[in-house]
Motif scaffolding. Structure first.
Motif, mmCIF file in Angstrom:
data_model
loop_
_atom_site.group_PDB
_atom_site.id
_atom_site.type_symbol
_atom_site.label_atom_id
_atom_site.label_comp_id
_atom_site.label_asym_id
_atom_site.label_seq_id
_atom_site.Cartn_x
_atom_site.Cartn_y
_atom_site.Cartn_z
ATOM 1 N N LEU A 98 0.842 -1.197 0.000
ATOM 2 C CA LEU A 98 0.000 0.000 0.000
ATOM 3 C C LEU A 98 0.873 1.240 0.000
ATOM 4 O O LEU A 98 1.849 1.317 0.749
ATOM 5 N N HIS A 99 0.507 2.215 -0.852
ATOM 6 C CA HIS A 99 1.268 3.456 -0.948
ATOM 7 C C HIS A 99 0.358 4.654 -0.695
ATOM 8 O O HIS A 99 -0.853 4.594 -0.947
ATOM 9 N N ASP A 100 0.941 5.744 -0.197
ATOM 10 C CA ASP A 100 0.160 6.959 -0.018
ATOM 11 C C ASP A 100 0.111 7.738 -1.331
ATOM 12 O O ASP A 100 0.619 7.287 -2.367
ATOM 13 N N HIS A 101 -0.477 8.940 -1.315
ATOM 14 C CA HIS A 101 -0.671 9.705 -2.539
ATOM 15 C C HIS A 101 0.639 10.200 -3.139
ATOM 16 O O HIS A 101 0.686 10.588 -4.309
ATOM 17 N N LYS A 102 1.719 10.163 -2.355
ATOM 18 C CA LYS A 102 3.024 10.560 -2.866
ATOM 19 C C LYS A 102 3.874 9.365 -3.291
ATOM 20 O O LYS A 102 5.042 9.528 -3.635
ATOM 21 N N GLY A 103 3.275 8.178 -3.262
ATOM 22 C CA GLY A 103 3.993 6.989 -3.679
ATOM 23 C C GLY A 103 4.832 6.337 -2.614
ATOM 24 O O GLY A 103 5.567 5.387 -2.897
ATOM 25 N N ARG A 104 4.764 6.826 -1.386
ATOM 26 C CA ARG A 104 5.547 6.242 -0.295
ATOM 27 C C ARG A 104 4.849 4.993 0.239
ATOM 28 O O ARG A 104 3.636 4.980 0.434
ATOM 29 N N GLU A 105 5.625 3.947 0.473
ATOM 30 C CA GLU A 105 5.050 2.687 0.936
ATOM 31 C C GLU A 105 4.590 2.807 2.380
ATOM 32 O O GLU A 105 5.354 3.173 3.275
ATOM 33 N N MET A 106 3.328 2.502 2.617
ATOM 34 C CA MET A 106 2.764 2.522 3.965
ATOM 35 C C MET A 106 2.740 1.117 4.568
ATOM 36 O O MET A 106 3.025 0.939 5.756
ATOM 37 N N VAL A 107 2.392 0.133 3.742
ATOM 38 C CA VAL A 107 2.323 -1.253 4.195
ATOM 39 C C VAL A 107 3.016 -2.111 3.146
ATOM 40 O O VAL A 107 2.745 -1.987 1.951
ATOM 41 N N SER A 108 3.909 -2.980 3.581
ATOM 42 C CA SER A 108 4.650 -3.837 2.655
ATOM 43 C C SER A 108 3.741 -4.923 2.102
ATOM 44 O O SER A 108 2.646 -5.168 2.630
ATOM 45 N N PRO A 109 4.149 -5.604 1.030
ATOM 46 C CA PRO A 109 3.341 -6.708 0.489
ATOM 47 C C PRO A 109 3.036 -7.739 1.568
ATOM 48 O O PRO A 109 3.863 -8.013 2.447
ATOM 49 N N GLN A 110 1.849 -8.307 1.499
ATOM 50 C CA GLN A 110 1.397 -9.225 2.543
ATOM 51 C C GLN A 110 0.904 -10.537 1.952
ATOM 52 O O GLN A 110 0.528 -10.606 0.782
ATOM 53 N N ALA A 111 0.889 -11.561 2.800
ATOM 54 C CA ALA A 111 0.310 -12.857 2.450
ATOM 55 C C ALA A 111 -0.779 -13.170 3.471
ATOM 56 O O ALA A 111 -0.553 -13.074 4.686
ATOM 57 N N LEU A 112 -1.955 -13.515 2.990
ATOM 58 C CA LEU A 112 -3.101 -13.780 3.847
ATOM 59 C C LEU A 112 -3.508 -15.247 3.686
ATOM 60 O O LEU A 112 -3.847 -15.693 2.587
ATOM 61 N N SER A 113 -3.468 -15.992 4.771
ATOM 62 C CA SER A 113 -3.795 -17.422 4.721
ATOM 63 C C SER A 113 -5.304 -17.636 4.636
ATOM 64 O O SER A 113 -6.090 -16.801 5.099
ATOM 65 N N TYR A 114 -5.693 -18.765 4.073
ATOM 66 C CA TYR A 114 -7.115 -19.096 3.971
ATOM 67 C C TYR A 114 -7.311 -20.595 4.143
ATOM 68 O O TYR A 114 -6.413 -21.403 3.899
ATOM 69 N N ASP A 115 -8.507 -20.962 4.581
ATOM 70 C CA ASP A 115 -8.962 -22.351 4.529
ATOM 71 C C ASP A 115 -9.872 -22.558 3.324
ATOM 72 O O ASP A 115 -9.832 -23.603 2.676
ATOM 73 N N TYR A 116 -10.694 -21.552 3.056
ATOM 74 C CA TYR A 116 -11.555 -21.558 1.882
ATOM 75 C C TYR A 116 -11.393 -20.203 1.197
ATOM 76 O O TYR A 116 -11.357 -19.158 1.856
ATOM 77 N N LEU A 117 -11.330 -20.241 -0.128
ATOM 78 C CA LEU A 117 -11.091 -19.019 -0.894
ATOM 79 C C LEU A 117 -12.187 -18.860 -1.944
ATOM 80 O O LEU A 117 -12.526 -19.811 -2.650
ATOM 81 N N VAL A 118 -12.726 -17.645 -2.031
ATOM 82 C CA VAL A 118 -13.728 -17.320 -3.051
ATOM 83 C C VAL A 118 -13.192 -16.162 -3.881
ATOM 84 O O VAL A 118 -12.940 -15.070 -3.357
#
Length: 438
Positions: A98-118
């Motif tokens: 996630l980046h702000d309006h100036k392109g600065r990274e606010m949150v790094s890439p993430q991985a979200l686990s699942y048991d069921y995916l839609v």
């Protein structure tokens, strides 16, 4: 995974994904399951309404749904982020930084686990690789795109109004070309004239619908191919009465800064160009890690809406390719199909988690309706529910068309709040401004 509760991850908060999240939240709540909706936008607007947002006829601020408030009400979690791919072996979905309006990274890439995916991440406009479309044309896939079109439309209307103030005998015009004679293109063409009539109330006294040059371009032999020919002809006649130039059997080979180029080499000059000629599954940056895809990039699913390679992964809505038994073609990418898929996916997820048999999706075609703004509505009602089609026009068709949106409101808000919002929408017809111009 370090979790006691089963986690259901839904990617995409469009009509299908949001309705499913609400159903699952109401059924399980936060104590029984961890239901997570991943969406790259903060608010939801029903996609069939985007042509009204684009002309200013609808104020999206009044009709949009905040995912954060909705998830609090319905017992799921909203995860703001852009889906980039799947790690099939680890049962994870990957999300972009996630980046702000100036392109600065606010949150790094993430991985979200699942048991069921839609997967319910929807579709985007298909330009079929036509040169210049990406650079020169507007599409109506999101509220942001609709807002951008509205801003440019207003700018050109102001330009023409001021030109006529300086020279009342001048011939200044706003030229708009729309490629695609399906529902989106036809509805946008009609809505433009409705908006133009209202501009005089907002300081553009010298502007009227006669200053719009709208050209609707269709590569096929007629517009609205899903409707009976008689209704398509009626819609065409209504558009031409409004002032729309309707061109059929006119393939577009390129878009330039000056306008649309036809196969014969003619350039249809335009100040604004809109591409509404078909849809395709939204592209996923890092891929779907082995899921079977159709030629159009949709996730191939079985009649149960489970992916062809993983029982715990479902796909619904426009991103799913579902060929039902006895059919040659997939279920069409339409709002009513997304609504029905959400209901079946809910039932099958509940059955899968409790070890019960799953049921096949049954698509019930309720017909096709096209609104020509306040001027007319045409379509077919019920479809294969009655073994045929019943053509409807006028007030009855308009009532049914509005009922589709009301069913969506009930699906995502429940009966109490849904009915309240329907009542409020009627009141707003009289108290809110006719156009949103900012």
């Amino acid at each position: 995974m370090g979790r006691d509760k089963k986690r259901i991850v839904i990617v995409g908060g469009g009509a299908a994904g949001l309705e499913l999240a609400a159903k699952l939240g109401a059924r399980f709540g936060r104590r029984q399951c961890d239901i997570v909706l991943v969406e790259r936008n903060r608010t939801h607007i029903w996609k069939p309404l985007l042509h009204e947002v684009a002309t200013g006829s609808l104020d999206a601020n009044m009709d949009e749904v905040s995912y954060r408030s909705h998830c609090h009400r319905w017992g799921y979690r909203f995860f703001f982020g852009t889906f980039t791919g799947i790690d099939h072996a680890r049962r994870q979905v990957h999300l972009a930084a996630l980046h702000d309006h100036k392109g600065r990274e606010m949150v790094s890439p993430q991985a979200l686990s699942y048991d069921y995916l839609v997967l319910a991440y929807g579709s985007v406009t298909n330009d079929f690789g036509t040169p210049g479309v990406a650079e020169n044309c507007f599409c109506l896939d999101s509220r942001a795109q609709a807002d951008q079109f509205r801003d440019q439309l207003l700018n050109h209307c102001v330009r023409v109004s001021r030109a006529l103030s300086a020279d009342p005998t001048g011939d200044a015009r706003v030229r708009i070309s729309i490629v695609g004679g399906g529902a989106t293109g036809v509805e946008l063409a009609a809505e433009l004239f409705n908006a133009a009539e209202a501009l005089a109330y907002y300081g553009l006294e010298n502007f009227d619908p006669k200053r719009l040059d709208v050209t609707l371009i269709e590569a096929g032999p007629r517009i609205l191919p899903l409707l009976p020919e008689r209704l398509a002809d009626a819609a065409k006649a209504e558009l031409e009465i409004l002032g729309v130039r309707v061109l059929t059997a006119t393939p577009i080979t390129a878009s330039t800064g000056e306008g649309m180029v036809t196969r014969t080499g003619e350039t249809i000059a335009a100040d604004l160009q809109v591409w509404a000629a078909g849809v395709k599954a939204a592209p996923i940056r890092d891929g779907l890690d082995g899921l079977e895809l159709s030629r159009g990039g949709q996730v191939v699913v079985r009649p149960t809406l489970q992916s062809s390679v993983d029982d715990n992964i479902f796909a619904i809505g426009d991103c799913a390719s579902c060929v039902l038994p006895g059919q040659d073609r997939p279920v069409p990418p339409r709002a009513q199909a997304a609504h029905q898929m959400a209901a079946t996916a809910f039932d099958n997820l509940c059955a899968l988690m409790t070890g019960k048999p799953l049921k096949d999706f049954i698509y019930r075609d309720h017909g096709s309706l096209v609104s020509l703004s306040r001027f007319s509505t045409v379509g077919t009602l019920m479809g294969n529910l009655v073994g045929g089609r019943m053509a409807i026009e006028g007030r009855l068709a308009r009532f049914v068309y509005l009922s589709l949106y009301r069913m969506h409101l009930l699906g995502i808000h429940g009966w109490v709040k849904g009915l309240a919002l329907i009542v409020v929408s009627h009141v707003n017809r009289f108290v809110r401004p006719r156009l949103k111009l900012h």
